[in-house]
Design an enzyme around this catalytic site. Structure first.
Site, PDB file in Angstrom:
ATOM      1  N   GLU A 260     -10.524   4.335   4.500  1.00 20.27           N
ATOM      2  CA  GLU A 260      -9.634   5.101   3.620  1.00 20.27           C
ATOM      3  C   GLU A 260      -9.956   4.706   2.180  1.00 20.27           C
ATOM      4  O   GLU A 260      -9.901   3.522   1.827  1.00 20.27           O
ATOM      5  CB  GLU A 260      -8.155   4.836   3.954  1.00 20.27           C
ATOM      6  CG  GLU A 260      -7.778   5.369   5.349  1.00 20.27           C
ATOM      7  CD  GLU A 260      -6.280   5.352   5.669  1.00 20.27           C
ATOM      8  OE1 GLU A 260      -5.870   6.101   6.557  1.00 20.27           O
ATOM      9  OE2 GLU A 260      -5.541   4.572   5.039  1.00 20.27           O
TER      10      GLU A 260
ATOM     11  N   GLU B 264      -9.313   4.233  -1.545  1.00 27.23           N
ATOM     12  CA  GLU B 264      -8.147   4.042  -2.416  1.00 27.23           C
ATOM     13  C   GLU B 264      -8.562   3.344  -3.710  1.00 27.23           C
ATOM     14  O   GLU B 264      -9.602   2.685  -3.787  1.00 27.23           O
ATOM     15  CB  GLU B 264      -7.094   3.148  -1.731  1.00 27.23           C
ATOM     16  CG  GLU B 264      -6.668   3.642  -0.369  1.00 27.23           C
ATOM     17  CD  GLU B 264      -5.431   2.928   0.179  1.00 27.23           C
ATOM     18  OE1 GLU B 264      -4.754   2.215  -0.592  1.00 27.23           O
ATOM     19  OE2 GLU B 264      -5.159   3.077   1.378  1.00 27.23           O
TER      20      GLU B 264
ATOM     21  N   LYS C 283      -4.394  -2.191  10.763  1.00 24.74           N
ATOM     22  CA  LYS C 283      -5.007  -2.360   9.447  1.00 24.74           C
ATOM     23  C   LYS C 283      -5.250  -3.821   9.071  1.00 24.74           C
ATOM     24  O   LYS C 283      -6.067  -4.098   8.186  1.00 24.74           O
ATOM     25  CB  LYS C 283      -4.125  -1.722   8.375  1.00 24.74           C
ATOM     26  CG  LYS C 283      -4.114  -0.190   8.422  1.00 24.74           C
ATOM     27  CD  LYS C 283      -3.159   0.412   7.414  1.00 24.74           C
ATOM     28  CE  LYS C 283      -3.075   1.922   7.490  1.00 24.74           C
ATOM     29  NZ  LYS C 283      -4.154   2.649   6.814  1.00 24.74           N
TER      30      LYS C 283
ATOM     31  N   ASP D 181      -9.141   0.670   2.809  1.00 23.76           N
ATOM     32  CA  ASP D 181      -8.050   0.317   3.728  1.00 23.76           C
ATOM     33  C   ASP D 181      -8.491   0.684   5.158  1.00 23.76           C
ATOM     34  O   ASP D 181      -7.984   1.619   5.757  1.00 23.76           O
ATOM     35  CB  ASP D 181      -6.810   1.117   3.288  1.00 23.76           C
ATOM     36  CG  ASP D 181      -5.614   0.857   4.172  1.00 23.76           C
ATOM     37  OD1 ASP D 181      -5.490  -0.253   4.691  1.00 23.76           O
ATOM     38  OD2 ASP D 181      -4.798   1.791   4.330  1.00 23.76           O
TER      39      ASP D 181
ATOM     40  N   HIS E 152      -3.285  14.218   1.753  1.00 26.65           N
ATOM     41  CA  HIS E 152      -3.490  13.291   2.870  1.00 26.65           C
ATOM     42  C   HIS E 152      -2.266  13.302   3.791  1.00 26.65           C
ATOM     43  O   HIS E 152      -2.396  13.358   5.021  1.00 26.65           O
ATOM     44  CB  HIS E 152      -3.717  11.883   2.299  1.00 26.65           C
ATOM     45  CG  HIS E 152      -3.807  10.783   3.321  1.00 26.65           C
ATOM     46  ND1 HIS E 152      -4.924  10.580   4.100  1.00 26.65           N
ATOM     47  CD2 HIS E 152      -2.909   9.830   3.687  1.00 26.65           C
ATOM     48  CE1 HIS E 152      -4.719   9.527   4.901  1.00 26.65           C
ATOM     49  NE2 HIS E 152      -3.509   9.055   4.670  1.00 26.65           N
TER      50      HIS E 152
ATOM     51  N   ASP F 175       0.848  -1.183   0.000  1.00 25.93           N
ATOM     52  CA  ASP F 175       0.000   0.000   0.000  1.00 25.93           C
ATOM     53  C   ASP F 175       0.889   1.240   0.000  1.00 25.93           C
ATOM     54  O   ASP F 175       1.857   1.321   0.753  1.00 25.93           O
ATOM     55  CB  ASP F 175      -0.910  -0.018   1.229  1.00 25.93           C
ATOM     56  CG  ASP F 175      -2.111   0.893   1.049  1.00 25.93           C
ATOM     57  OD1 ASP F 175      -2.410   1.280  -0.096  1.00 25.93           O
ATOM     58  OD2 ASP F 175      -2.763   1.210   2.059  1.00 25.93           O
TER      59      ASP F 175
END
EC number: 3.7.1.2
Lengths: 446, 446
Positions: B210, B212, B263, B244, B146, B139
């Protein structure tokens, strides 16, 4: 000492003579699992002395039955994941059956020995492979000494991260680039900052080794369901040596969210997995915490783990350089350390890893982190051995190192030992540095 | 605009009516790949309108031949890795054949439509699965906005890490816990520090999403051999949405070597892989670097990447809460952003990833990092949407959020759009938060 069974009997000897020599790494008490290939094909085996018991051949010869046969069939695809997934009972049944077949005074010796040419493959004629498909690789940071020294090199006021004593710190590593001992280690290209502050891309300076032990996950867990510490040992199939090669130049520049390209160019492991069961005679209490350290939270505390979460394993790193080889000199032992130098047990690492519900899968690899101790001799990477370059390491009459150079070779070794038990070894984890590709060659599509 | 072929023809329409409605996500110009199951079994398919073209059935019916048939056979094991490994030519041949079979004015329409019941499966009767085995998941952190905002929340003097503009920062993620859209997201248990400084283990507060985009690797590279940026696009099979999920409370406490348990409890992806080829009409120049920023090093610079390293993809996040659902209210759009908010292109991410020789394998997943833009509306996680909790997000008349609560559901959506082309969608990436296990239940072996 829990879990002892006849496979641990120190009086037992093998009819394979090389398994009985003093300090043999693979006596009949060890029986580690691995995967090997020859001109014919790739298959699973068990080390005995300097031979490999071929599980396919043993099955084909009808020498295995019941749960031992089921265990051997589970790795008929040439990797150990299926056996790992079955849980400790099946690997244990297979080791028990092999111990009976291979012991010098066993009822089945004659039948097995008569088929010796068929069921045993000399290691010298085999090429070891990765033992299993490694789905995920996680690497921990559990040596207080390694962590504190690196914190001091960075000039941190408090060299230990606040969480260090509350949880075993870890990061995700790269699974695709794990290779078996003996695979050449090509110096990576990478982006790094020069001493003058300029950023460039080229052959990465400051290459280092890191001496680690790593656990292979056996049975996994379902996503969302943690593994209690009291059950963690049953989820560990066994252990190997791990060299977590590091390009410090890349790492220092790139590292914001943990190590990435500074480590993902290759990680080397020893080919034989010494099982959790074979290590039962070598268990020790978990390393004592220094006075005044906080007790772990309840989910990282367990009476069984406290009583035998440690293992009596001594580990070494050896360095050979082109000059030493040219002069006919053997490798230099540069590190002598011990697993008890870790602050956390493997059980705690595994329980922590799954404590958020993260699912571990059979064959996942969990590294301990660099196993450095307090003593100077127990510094388990060149960065520490040279105090971050301040005290170069003397490797020959006129030769010093602050990092690995092309042609240097690192061999990691380890041995479990304990009074009253037959010592067992881990084999070796070997890797030699090859020169980097040229930037031009790297830029050409293949 | 490069690489356009008949499958991109905006005049082409499908004989599957649902593919032709305005704003259909899966018109005949899209043809994304996925894996689905029904009561019978798991197999690969291609989305068309609200139906799935069943690749096994198409093969069995003799409707595919040549390279298209070879492509379909490569995923006969119910995952796309084999097709990915073949390289872009085969997926392209299969899309071309499907476009011919499905187009309303094609010579093969009659034959295909006659077998409609056999070769098309309604999405409503299928359960989507992960599209492939994901060997490694990496990732990135490529949104300057951000990164800067998070640096400011931490009170950093220089909110941007020094390397941010020199290389695309990344970390290794957990592959085992990636799940397909719709999988419930159980709030993890974890270790975190309370506001009063005490460390505890329990249901993790401060859960966030999140938004993505993620690329699936197609053809891989050999360990030790980088992928030049000019070749990177050919190593990307296609893209999906990625949520995420992050437990910030765990992350803030544990993070020394990057994200780990904060995570690894789950990451969600949308099930359909929109191919690199389908996105050809939507390519844009790589996002312009702000004046004064350093040029990337030569190995991260390529004329083709500069000309069309960007993609015109708008992305959104929608939040639904238990109160909103009880009141019969639909979800709230909380984020509207665009892929061009990233500082690095996917080509640069992939080339950087392999620049040290790290081998990428077919099916590896590469996340972009949170796609936040400069605008307030383009903040792509709750931490940013609330200025790290300072400005709670209003989600109802009397209801606010500074983090996700149990029962909250996040849906990510994306759409590629460009004047003159038929817009294509990515489907959705959906996940609803379920309450955590009790600590007692987590401690019981299963």
């Amino acid at each position: 000492m829990a879990h002892l069974n006849p496979t641990h009997d120190p009086a037992r000897r093998a009819w394979v003579a090389s398994a009985n020599v003093p300090d043999a790494e693979f006596p009949i008490q060890n029986l580690p699992f691995g995967v090997f290939s020859d001109a014919r094909r790739t298959r699973a085996g068990v080390a005995i002395g300097d031979e490999i018991a071929d599980l396919d051949a043993l099955l084909g010869a009808g020498l295995l039955d019941g749960d031992a046969a089921k265990a051997a069939r589970a790795c008929a695809d040439g990797r150990l994941n299926g056996l790992m997934a079955l849980g400790p009972h099946y690997a244990s049944a297979l080791r028990a059956a092999l111990s009976e077949l291979l012991r010098s005074d066993g009822a089945r010796r004659a039948r097995a020995e008569a088929m010796r040419e068929h069921i045993l493959v000399p290691m010298a004629r085999a090429t070891m492979q990765l033992p299993c498909a490694i789905g995920d690789y996680s690497d921990f940071l559990t040596s207080l000494h390694h962590t504190e020294r690196h914190g001091r090199y960075k000039g941190l006021k408090d060299p230990l991260p606040p969480a260090f004593k509350s949880l075993p710190i870890a990061y995700h590593g790269r699974a695709s680039s794990i290779r078996v001992s003996g695979t050449p280690v090509r110096r990576p290209l990478g982006q790094y900052r020069n001493p003058d502050g300029a950023v460039e891309y080229g052959p990465a300076p400051m290459l280092d080794f890191e001496l680690e032990l790593a656990a292979f996950v056996g049975q996994g867990n379902v996503l969302g369901q943690p593994i209690p510490l009291g059950a963690a040992a049953d989820h560990i199939f066994g252990y190997c040596l791990l060299n977590d090669w590091s390009a410090k130049s890349i790492q220092w520049w790139e590292q914001v969210l943990g190590p990435f390209l500074g480590k993902s160019f290759i990680s080397s492991i020893s080919p034989w997995i010494v099982t959790q069961e074979a290590l039962a005679p070598f268990r020790l209490p978990a390393p004592a915490r220094p006075d005044g350290d906080p007790a772990p939270l309840p989910h990282l505390t367990d009476a069984g783990d406290r009583a035998e979460g440690g293992i009596d394993i001594a580990l070494e790193a050896w360095l050979s350089t082109p000059s030493r080889r040219a002069a006919g000199e053997g490798p230099l032992r540069i590190t002598s350390t011990h697993l008890q130098n870790l602050y956390w047990t493997f059980g705690q690492m595994l329980a922590h890893h799954a404590s958020n519900g993260c699912n571990l899968r059979p064959g996942d690899l969990i590294g301990s982190g660099t196993i450095s101790g307090a003593d100077d001799a127990a510094r388990a990477c060149i960065t520490e051995l040279t105090n971050a370059g301040a005290d170069p390491l003397k490797v020959g009459p006129e030769e010093f190192r602050t990092a690995l150079e092309d042609g240097d070779e690192i061999v990691l070794r380890a041995r479990a030992q304990r009074p009253g038990a037959v010592s067992i070894g881990f084999g070796e984890c070997r890797g030699r540095i090859e020169p980097a590709l040229s930037v031009a060659a790297a830029g050409r599509p293949r």
